[in-house]
Design a protein around this motif. Structure first.
Motif, PDB file in Angstrom:
ATOM      1  N   ASN A   4      -7.798 -64.036 -43.283  1.00  0.00           N
ATOM      2  CA  ASN A   4      -8.036 -63.888 -41.843  1.00  0.00           C
ATOM      3  C   ASN A   4      -8.678 -62.552 -41.464  1.00  0.00           C
ATOM      4  O   ASN A   4      -8.724 -62.198 -40.302  1.00  0.00           O
ATOM      5  N   THR A   5      -9.164 -61.827 -42.469  1.00  0.00           N
ATOM      6  CA  THR A   5      -9.753 -60.522 -42.187  1.00  0.00           C
ATOM      7  C   THR A   5     -11.015 -60.637 -41.329  1.00  0.00           C
ATOM      8  O   THR A   5     -11.884 -61.456 -41.595  1.00  0.00           O
ATOM      9  N   VAL A   6     -11.060 -59.816 -40.278  1.00  0.00           N
ATOM     10  CA  VAL A   6     -12.270 -59.729 -39.456  1.00  0.00           C
ATOM     11  C   VAL A   6     -12.716 -58.273 -39.438  1.00  0.00           C
ATOM     12  O   VAL A   6     -11.954 -57.390 -39.054  1.00  0.00           O
ATOM     13  N   LYS A   7     -13.966 -58.041 -39.867  1.00  0.00           N
ATOM     14  CA  LYS A   7     -14.496 -56.681 -39.791  1.00  0.00           C
ATOM     15  C   LYS A   7     -15.181 -56.543 -38.428  1.00  0.00           C
ATOM     16  O   LYS A   7     -16.335 -56.913 -38.251  1.00  0.00           O
ATOM     17  N   ALA A   8     -14.433 -56.054 -37.467  1.00  0.00           N
ATOM     18  CA  ALA A   8     -14.941 -56.012 -36.090  1.00  0.00           C
ATOM     19  C   ALA A   8     -15.918 -54.853 -35.885  1.00  0.00           C
ATOM     20  O   ALA A   8     -16.833 -54.954 -35.075  1.00  0.00           O
ATOM     21  N   LEU A   9     -15.711 -53.741 -36.603  1.00  0.00           N
ATOM     22  CA  LEU A   9     -16.655 -52.615 -36.529  1.00  0.00           C
ATOM     23  C   LEU A   9     -16.986 -52.160 -37.939  1.00  0.00           C
ATOM     24  O   LEU A   9     -16.096 -52.004 -38.772  1.00  0.00           O
ATOM     25  N   ASN A  10     -18.280 -51.973 -38.186  1.00  0.00           N
ATOM     26  CA  ASN A  10     -18.738 -51.682 -39.531  1.00  0.00           C
ATOM     27  C   ASN A  10     -19.513 -50.360 -39.547  1.00  0.00           C
ATOM     28  O   ASN A  10     -20.698 -50.335 -39.233  1.00  0.00           O
ATOM     29  N   ASP A  11     -18.817 -49.268 -39.832  1.00  0.00           N
ATOM     30  CA  ASP A  11     -19.457 -47.964 -40.004  1.00  0.00           C
ATOM     31  C   ASP A  11     -20.309 -47.555 -38.793  1.00  0.00           C
ATOM     32  O   ASP A  11     -21.508 -47.345 -38.903  1.00  0.00           O
ATOM     33  N   VAL A  12     -19.646 -47.465 -37.649  1.00  0.00           N
ATOM     34  CA  VAL A  12     -20.345 -47.123 -36.404  1.00  0.00           C
ATOM     35  C   VAL A  12     -20.351 -45.609 -36.192  1.00  0.00           C
ATOM     36  O   VAL A  12     -19.297 -44.969 -36.232  1.00  0.00           O
ATOM     37  N   SER A  13     -21.541 -45.050 -35.997  1.00  0.00           N
ATOM     38  CA  SER A  13     -21.680 -43.610 -35.709  1.00  0.00           C
ATOM     39  C   SER A  13     -22.664 -43.411 -34.570  1.00  0.00           C
ATOM     40  O   SER A  13     -23.742 -44.018 -34.564  1.00  0.00           O
ATOM     41  N   PHE A  14     -22.304 -42.593 -33.606  1.00  0.00           N
ATOM     42  CA  PHE A  14     -23.249 -42.173 -32.562  1.00  0.00           C
ATOM     43  C   PHE A  14     -22.621 -41.041 -31.754  1.00  0.00           C
ATOM     44  O   PHE A  14     -21.416 -40.800 -31.850  1.00  0.00           O
ATOM     45  N   THR A  15     -23.468 -40.338 -31.003  1.00  0.00           N
ATOM     46  CA  THR A  15     -22.959 -39.281 -30.127  1.00  0.00           C
ATOM     47  C   THR A  15     -23.483 -39.516 -28.716  1.00  0.00           C
ATOM     48  O   THR A  15     -24.514 -40.164 -28.522  1.00  0.00           O
ATOM     49  N   VAL A  16     -22.743 -39.006 -27.747  1.00  0.00           N
ATOM     50  CA  VAL A  16     -23.155 -39.124 -26.351  1.00  0.00           C
ATOM     51  C   VAL A  16     -23.063 -37.747 -25.701  1.00  0.00           C
ATOM     52  O   VAL A  16     -21.998 -37.126 -25.726  1.00  0.00           O
ATOM     53  N   PRO A  17     -24.183 -37.247 -25.136  1.00  0.00           N
ATOM     54  CA  PRO A  17     -24.126 -35.959 -24.449  1.00  0.00           C
ATOM     55  C   PRO A  17     -23.426 -36.062 -23.099  1.00  0.00           C
ATOM     56  O   PRO A  17     -23.361 -37.151 -22.515  1.00  0.00           O
ATOM     57  N   ARG A  18     -22.937 -34.939 -22.623  1.00  0.00           N
ATOM     58  CA  ARG A  18     -22.233 -34.911 -21.343  1.00  0.00           C
ATOM     59  C   ARG A  18     -23.120 -35.419 -20.216  1.00  0.00           C
ATOM     60  O   ARG A  18     -24.298 -35.062 -20.131  1.00  0.00           O
ATOM     61  N   GLY A  19     -22.554 -36.272 -19.373  1.00  0.00           N
ATOM     62  CA  GLY A  19     -23.251 -36.745 -18.178  1.00  0.00           C
ATOM     63  C   GLY A  19     -24.139 -37.960 -18.403  1.00  0.00           C
ATOM     64  O   GLY A  19     -24.741 -38.469 -17.472  1.00  0.00           O
ATOM     65  N   GLU A  20     -24.203 -38.438 -19.639  1.00  0.00           N
ATOM     66  CA  GLU A  20     -25.071 -39.589 -19.900  1.00  0.00           C
ATOM     67  C   GLU A  20     -24.369 -40.892 -19.502  1.00  0.00           C
ATOM     68  O   GLU A  20     -23.169 -41.037 -19.642  1.00  0.00           O
ATOM     69  N   PHE A  21     -25.189 -41.827 -19.008  1.00  0.00           N
ATOM     70  CA  PHE A  21     -24.705 -43.163 -18.659  1.00  0.00           C
ATOM     71  C   PHE A  21     -25.250 -44.119 -19.721  1.00  0.00           C
ATOM     72  O   PHE A  21     -26.440 -44.413 -19.764  1.00  0.00           O
ATOM     73  N   THR A  22     -24.365 -44.574 -20.589  1.00  0.00           N
ATOM     74  CA  THR A  22     -24.765 -45.416 -21.716  1.00  0.00           C
ATOM     75  C   THR A  22     -24.273 -46.841 -21.504  1.00  0.00           C
ATOM     76  O   THR A  22     -23.102 -47.053 -21.182  1.00  0.00           O
ATOM     77  N   ALA A  23     -25.161 -47.798 -21.681  1.00  0.00           N
ATOM     78  CA  ALA A  23     -24.761 -49.205 -21.604  1.00  0.00           C
ATOM     79  C   ALA A  23     -24.589 -49.742 -23.021  1.00  0.00           C
ATOM     80  O   ALA A  23     -25.320 -49.352 -23.931  1.00  0.00           O
TER      81      ALA A  23
END
Ligand SMILES: Nc1ncnc2c1ncn2[C@@H]1O[C@H](COP(=O)(O)OP(=O)(O)OP(=O)(O)O)[C@@H](O)[C@H]1O
Ligand SMILES: [Mg+2]
Length: 231
Positions: A18-37
């Protein structure tokens, strides 16, 4: 300055067959004040990602830094307080307290943190959200759009550096959806708050500074919101 850094985050649910790999090696950065969708098909891992960033869920691997603080390195108790003070959540299902009126729902996170609400700040939020006349109403006496505005007020009252919104417009018509996104955008500008918003509505991504696409647990940065990048 980056407010959020996600490093090699993985999330595996279940065990054995029943294993589900829901996230696979996710990397990112968000600067202050940014609106990310954040966009992506149903089941791709969007809510899992947001829940891991907001420490509502625990990643199986990787790290999440909010304002340079490794949120999973601290104790559960400290993390709860950190979350309450630094992160505002807005959910598709509003999640208001039915027995509390509009104003009481908005100040609720402050009361949880034993802080005295600043009446001027509460009045300003009610005004910005167009809820001044409804301040004594219960959630059951409000429209869906009004209830979501209360939920946004509740997320804004602590002036969190990070606002995480999981399909905040999922239950709203297109007019109210635009209003909600405008309010979130205005907040990010006025209070320099950083916003991550999951949406299924591609029209709403045009308000965002950047669009992240999640597919089968893998994240891709689509950059800015020009049409050719989304097609
Ligand atoms: N508690 C859980 N236990 C087991 N599997 C889960 C759990 N929560 C989510 N999943 C699985 O992880 C995957 C990602 O789910 P997630 O809720 O993050 O998707 P989503 O992109 O938010 O989808 P939607 O757009 O439908 O909300 C799905 O395959 C889902 O079935
Ligand atoms: Mg989801």
């Amino acid at each position: 300055m980056e407010i959020l850094k996600v490093e090699h985050v993985t999330k595996i649910y279940g065990s054995g067959e029943n294993t589900v790999k829901a996230l696979n090696d996710v990397s990112f950065t968000v600067p202050r004040g940014e609106f990310t969708a954040i966009v992506g098909e149903s089941g791709s891992g969007k809510s899992t990602l947001l829940n891991c960033i907001g420490a509502l869920d625990h990643p199986t691997g990787g790290k999440v830094y909010i304002n340079n603080t490794d949120i999973f390195a601290m104790s559960e108790k400290k993390r709860t307080i950190f979350r309450r003070r630094n992160i505002g959540f807005v959910f598709q299902s509003f999640q208001l307290v039915p027995e509390l009126n509009v104003e009481q729902n908005i100040i609720f996170p402050l009361l949880l943190d034993y802080q005295r609400p600043d009446q001027d700040a509460v009045d300003e939020i009610l005004e910005v959200l167009g809820l001044t006349e409804r301040r004594r109403h219960l959630p059951s006496q409000l429209s869906g759009g009004q209830q979501q505005r209360v939920a946004i007020g509740r997320a804004l009252i602590t002036k969190p550096m990070l606002i995480l919104a999981d399909e905040p417009t999922g239950n709203l018509d297109s007019r109210s959806s635009r209003d909600v996104v405008e309010l979130l955008t205005a907040a990010s500008r006025k209070y320099r708050q950083t916003i991550l918003m999951i949406t299924h509505n591609i029209n709403l991504t045009s308000a965002a500074d950047r669009v992240l696409h999640v597919s089968d647990g893998v994240l891709k940065d689509l950059g800015g919101t020009s049409d050719e990048k989304l097609s």
